[in-house]
Design a protein around this motif. Structure first.
Motif, PDB file in Angstrom:
ATOM      1  N   ASP A   1       7.375 -16.418  10.528  1.00  0.00           N
ATOM      2  CA  ASP A   1       6.238 -16.206  11.428  1.00  0.00           C
ATOM      3  C   ASP A   1       4.956 -16.323  10.626  1.00  0.00           C
ATOM      4  O   ASP A   1       4.775 -15.657   9.610  1.00  0.00           O
ATOM      5  N   ALA A   2       4.030 -17.169  11.089  1.00  0.00           N
ATOM      6  CA  ALA A   2       2.754 -17.333  10.370  1.00  0.00           C
ATOM      7  C   ALA A   2       1.942 -16.056  10.383  1.00  0.00           C
ATOM      8  O   ALA A   2       1.122 -15.828   9.510  1.00  0.00           O
ATOM      9  N   ARG A   3       2.161 -15.204  11.373  1.00  0.00           N
ATOM     10  CA  ARG A   3       1.450 -13.929  11.421  1.00  0.00           C
ATOM     11  C   ARG A   3       2.311 -12.883  10.741  1.00  0.00           C
ATOM     12  O   ARG A   3       3.202 -12.301  11.337  1.00  0.00           O
ATOM     13  N   GLN A   4       2.064 -12.666   9.477  1.00  0.00           N
ATOM     14  CA  GLN A   4       2.817 -11.669   8.733  1.00  0.00           C
ATOM     15  C   GLN A   4       1.906 -10.479   8.425  1.00  0.00           C
ATOM     16  O   GLN A   4       0.694 -10.606   8.351  1.00  0.00           O
ATOM     17  N   TYR A   5       2.541  -9.347   8.228  1.00  0.00           N
ATOM     18  CA  TYR A   5       1.800  -8.118   7.990  1.00  0.00           C
ATOM     19  C   TYR A   5       2.118  -7.617   6.593  1.00  0.00           C
ATOM     20  O   TYR A   5       3.282  -7.456   6.228  1.00  0.00           O
ATOM     21  N   THR A   6       1.087  -7.402   5.809  1.00  0.00           N
ATOM     22  CA  THR A   6       1.238  -6.938   4.444  1.00  0.00           C
ATOM     23  C   THR A   6       0.824  -5.479   4.367  1.00  0.00           C
ATOM     24  O   THR A   6      -0.223  -5.097   4.892  1.00  0.00           O
TER      25      THR A   6
ATOM     26  N   GLY B   1      -9.590  11.981   1.504  1.00  0.00           N
ATOM     27  CA  GLY B   1      -8.562  12.310   0.526  1.00  0.00           C
ATOM     28  C   GLY B   1      -7.142  12.166   1.037  1.00  0.00           C
ATOM     29  O   GLY B   1      -6.200  12.194   0.243  1.00  0.00           O
ATOM     30  N   MET B   2      -6.949  12.017   2.344  1.00  0.00           N
ATOM     31  CA  MET B   2      -5.595  11.850   2.878  1.00  0.00           C
ATOM     32  C   MET B   2      -4.994  10.521   2.434  1.00  0.00           C
ATOM     33  O   MET B   2      -5.689   9.515   2.353  1.00  0.00           O
ATOM     34  N   ILE B   3      -3.692  10.547   2.144  1.00  0.00           N
ATOM     35  CA  ILE B   3      -2.969   9.338   1.764  1.00  0.00           C
ATOM     36  C   ILE B   3      -2.595   8.570   3.026  1.00  0.00           C
ATOM     37  O   ILE B   3      -2.213   9.170   4.038  1.00  0.00           O
ATOM     38  N   CYS B   4      -2.701   7.267   2.980  1.00  0.00           N
ATOM     39  CA  CYS B   4      -2.400   6.458   4.165  1.00  0.00           C
ATOM     40  C   CYS B   4      -1.679   5.175   3.756  1.00  0.00           C
ATOM     41  O   CYS B   4      -1.700   4.755   2.599  1.00  0.00           O
ATOM     42  N   LYS B   5      -1.041   4.584   4.753  1.00  0.00           N
ATOM     43  CA  LYS B   5      -0.416   3.267   4.609  1.00  0.00           C
ATOM     44  C   LYS B   5      -1.175   2.302   5.501  1.00  0.00           C
ATOM     45  O   LYS B   5      -1.355   2.561   6.692  1.00  0.00           O
ATOM     46  N   VAL B   6      -1.616   1.198   4.927  1.00  0.00           N
ATOM     47  CA  VAL B   6      -2.425   0.224   5.660  1.00  0.00           C
ATOM     48  C   VAL B   6      -1.637  -1.071   5.808  1.00  0.00           C
ATOM     49  O   VAL B   6      -1.126  -1.610   4.826  1.00  0.00           O
ATOM     50  N   THR B   7      -1.528  -1.547   7.041  1.00  0.00           N
ATOM     51  CA  THR B   7      -0.858  -2.813   7.320  1.00  0.00           C
ATOM     52  C   THR B   7      -1.887  -3.784   7.882  1.00  0.00           C
ATOM     53  O   THR B   7      -2.530  -3.499   8.894  1.00  0.00           O
ATOM     54  N   ILE B   8      -2.048  -4.913   7.202  1.00  0.00           N
ATOM     55  CA  ILE B   8      -3.064  -5.896   7.575  1.00  0.00           C
ATOM     56  C   ILE B   8      -2.380  -7.183   8.000  1.00  0.00           C
ATOM     57  O   ILE B   8      -1.464  -7.675   7.328  1.00  0.00           O
ATOM     58  N   GLU B   9      -2.827  -7.725   9.105  1.00  0.00           N
ATOM     59  CA  GLU B   9      -2.295  -8.992   9.582  1.00  0.00           C
ATOM     60  C   GLU B   9      -2.923 -10.122   8.787  1.00  0.00           C
ATOM     61  O   GLU B   9      -4.145 -10.231   8.685  1.00  0.00           O
ATOM     62  N   ASN B  10      -2.066 -10.967   8.193  1.00  0.00           N
ATOM     63  CA  ASN B  10      -2.535 -12.078   7.369  1.00  0.00           C
ATOM     64  C   ASN B  10      -2.064 -13.394   7.970  1.00  0.00           C
ATOM     65  O   ASN B  10      -0.962 -13.858   7.687  1.00  0.00           O
ATOM     66  N   PRO B  11      -2.850 -14.034   8.814  1.00  0.00           N
ATOM     67  CA  PRO B  11      -2.422 -15.311   9.409  1.00  0.00           C
ATOM     68  C   PRO B  11      -2.219 -16.379   8.340  1.00  0.00           C
ATOM     69  O   PRO B  11      -3.024 -16.530   7.427  1.00  0.00           O
TER      70      PRO B  11
ATOM     71  N   ILE C   1      -7.812 -12.144   2.915  1.00  0.00           N
ATOM     72  CA  ILE C   1      -8.367 -11.048   3.721  1.00  0.00           C
ATOM     73  C   ILE C   1      -9.863 -11.244   3.851  1.00  0.00           C
ATOM     74  O   ILE C   1     -10.553 -11.545   2.885  1.00  0.00           O
ATOM     75  N   LYS C   2     -10.365 -11.054   5.057  1.00  0.00           N
ATOM     76  CA  LYS C   2     -11.797 -11.207   5.305  1.00  0.00           C
ATOM     77  C   LYS C   2     -12.265 -10.104   6.238  1.00  0.00           C
ATOM     78  O   LYS C   2     -11.464  -9.461   6.922  1.00  0.00           O
ATOM     79  N   THR C   3     -13.559  -9.887   6.247  1.00  0.00           N
ATOM     80  CA  THR C   3     -14.111  -8.876   7.133  1.00  0.00           C
ATOM     81  C   THR C   3     -13.829  -9.249   8.588  1.00  0.00           C
ATOM     82  O   THR C   3     -13.898 -10.413   8.971  1.00  0.00           O
ATOM     83  N   GLY C   4     -13.481  -8.247   9.363  1.00  0.00           N
ATOM     84  CA  GLY C   4     -13.132  -8.471  10.759  1.00  0.00           C
ATOM     85  C   GLY C   4     -11.647  -8.529  11.025  1.00  0.00           C
ATOM     86  O   GLY C   4     -11.223  -8.454  12.181  1.00  0.00           O
ATOM     87  N   ASP C   5     -10.822  -8.653   9.960  1.00  0.00           N
ATOM     88  CA  ASP C   5      -9.372  -8.664  10.155  1.00  0.00           C
ATOM     89  C   ASP C   5      -8.908  -7.327  10.729  1.00  0.00           C
ATOM     90  O   ASP C   5      -9.413  -6.267  10.363  1.00  0.00           O
ATOM     91  N   LYS C   6      -7.911  -7.391  11.603  1.00  0.00           N
ATOM     92  CA  LYS C   6      -7.364  -6.187  12.203  1.00  0.00           C
ATOM     93  C   LYS C   6      -6.355  -5.533  11.259  1.00  0.00           C
ATOM     94  O   LYS C   6      -5.649  -6.208  10.510  1.00  0.00           O
ATOM     95  N   ALA C   7      -6.305  -4.202  11.315  1.00  0.00           N
ATOM     96  CA  ALA C   7      -5.383  -3.460  10.460  1.00  0.00           C
ATOM     97  C   ALA C   7      -4.874  -2.244  11.220  1.00  0.00           C
ATOM     98  O   ALA C   7      -5.505  -1.777  12.169  1.00  0.00           O
ATOM     99  N   MET C   8      -3.725  -1.752  10.779  1.00  0.00           N
ATOM    100  CA  MET C   8      -3.153  -0.533  11.339  1.00  0.00           C
ATOM    101  C   MET C   8      -2.979   0.461  10.190  1.00  0.00           C
ATOM    102  O   MET C   8      -2.377   0.131   9.159  1.00  0.00           O
ATOM    103  N   VAL C   9      -3.513   1.663  10.375  1.00  0.00           N
ATOM    104  CA  VAL C   9      -3.492   2.680   9.330  1.00  0.00           C
ATOM    105  C   VAL C   9      -2.601   3.823   9.790  1.00  0.00           C
ATOM    106  O   VAL C   9      -2.814   4.394  10.867  1.00  0.00           O
ATOM    107  N   THR C  10      -1.597   4.159   8.983  1.00  0.00           N
ATOM    108  CA  THR C  10      -0.678   5.261   9.284  1.00  0.00           C
ATOM    109  C   THR C  10      -0.931   6.396   8.303  1.00  0.00           C
ATOM    110  O   THR C  10      -0.921   6.178   7.086  1.00  0.00           O
TER     111      THR C  10
END
Length: 346
Positions: free
Chosen positions: A44-49, A257-267, A205-214
């Motif tokens: 899939d060209a839309r992968q999440y890192t 200070g909270m720890i998080c996991k960030v998933t960014i969509e990389n077309p 990665i560029k400004t404006g990319d969507k991300a999901m933060v857990t």
């Protein structure tokens, strides 16, 4: 030759029959290995890192007193919300008040002298040099009084904006110093997830990319965010670049200070073929291989492959496979090259 008896003939026939059966058993083909297959497809060209990071405030405002003095009162505590213009702390004003009163007295004396001597100068009874001296003395007295008044006003520390008290570094009785933060305000109605991105991925990665933060501290709750800052200076040791993902935090539940996991969509990050991780095996030399089955012949063939990277749902294969190849994903550990297989339904 003597005639063979019936029992002897039966014994000979039994031996011949047994020998024939053993020979037939030795030539029996091995049973086909039951396997399950996966059909290779394009990654899939839309992968999440995924990256690990920490939460930080959107703005930090360190506040300090402009003068050296003893802290007389602190009116706020950490975590308290303050409004712009609210008094946060103050210094002991005894010395500053005395200096202001003294400066006021000097100003009043200079004003009185000016009022008495100005008419004399206008009537020609006072030399000009004396008049200039009195006028200059009045201006100096006014300036000194203004400085003393500012020193007195600077004993109070006010909030410069609506924010939360992030850190309180002073208590009553302590000596406050200029340019040393006494109270730090933070804004967290918007926060940032700050992560380090490897140098070989930062260009994607560029400004404006969507991300999901857990955020694990909030029960693994997920927040949608947007890449707002992409660093341009690399960490000289880790060779990573800092990026910031903006998150709305109207409830103020997300804390710095909270720890998080960030998933960014990389077309367009991955352009190879996708294979399940369990289908890829390693031989005794450390090379990666898979078993590919031709459904028409039901034979499993070993193929060596090159792995491009790990994806969310498998491995990216950059060489060694063709699209629509059928990979063995169950029973592969029982196979050898060119082994017969029995294909099981998935």
């Amino acid at each position: 030759m003597k005639n063979l008896t019936a029992p002897a003939v039966s014994l000979i026939m039994a031996l011949i029959t047994g020998t024939g059966c053993n020979h037939s058993a030795n030539n029996t083909q091995p049973e086909p290995v039951p396997v399950k297959l996966y059909q290779v497809r394009a990654a899939d060209a839309r992968q999440y890192t995924a990256y690990s990071g920490t939460i930080e405030e959107s703005e930090t405002i360190p506040l300090s007193f402009a003068s050296v003095g003893t802290v007389a009162e602190v009116r706020v505590s950490e975590g308290q919300f303050v409004k712009k213009g609210q008094l946060l702390a103050r210094l002991d004003t005894t010395t500053f008040k005395s200096a202001w009163k003294m400066a006021n007295a000097v100003q009043q004396q200079a004003e009185d002298a000016y009022k008495r001597l100005a008419p004399m100068y206008q009537n020609g009874n006072l030399p000009e040099i004396k008049y200039i001296e009195v006028e200059t003395g009045l201006q100096q007295a006014k300036a000194a009084a203004a400085i003393a008044r500012k020193g007195l006003d600077d004993c109070n520390l006010y909030a410069t904006t609506d924010a939360l008290v992030g850190k309180r570094s002073v208590n009553p009785g302590m000596i406050a110093l200029p340019n040393v933060s006494s109270i730090t305000l933070v804004k967290i109605s918007k926060v940032f997830a700050k992560v380090a991105v490897p140098e070989d991925e930062i260009s994607l990665i560029k400004t404006g990319d969507k991300a999901m933060v857990t955020i694990g501290a909030l029960g693994s709750r997920e927040y949608a965010g947007t890449v707002e800052e992409v660093g341009v200076m690399a960490d000289p040791l880790a060779h990573t670049y800092k990026i910031k993902i903006a998150l709305a935090n109207s409830e103020w539940k997300i804390k710095p200070g909270m720890i998080c996991k960030v998933t960014i969509e990389n077309p367009g990050l991955h352009q190879g073929l996708l294979a399940p991780s369990l289908a890829v095996l390693v031989d005794e030399t450390g090379k990666n291989f898979v078993y590919v089955v031709d459904p028409a012949t039901a034979k499993a063939t070993r193929k060596y492959v090159q792995i491009g990277g790990m994806l969310a749902n498998g491995l990216e294969i950059t060489a060694g496979l063709n699209r629509d190849d059928h990979l063995v994903v169950s029973g592969q550990h029982n196979l050898v090259d060119n082994a017969a297989v029995r294909i099981l339904p998935n």
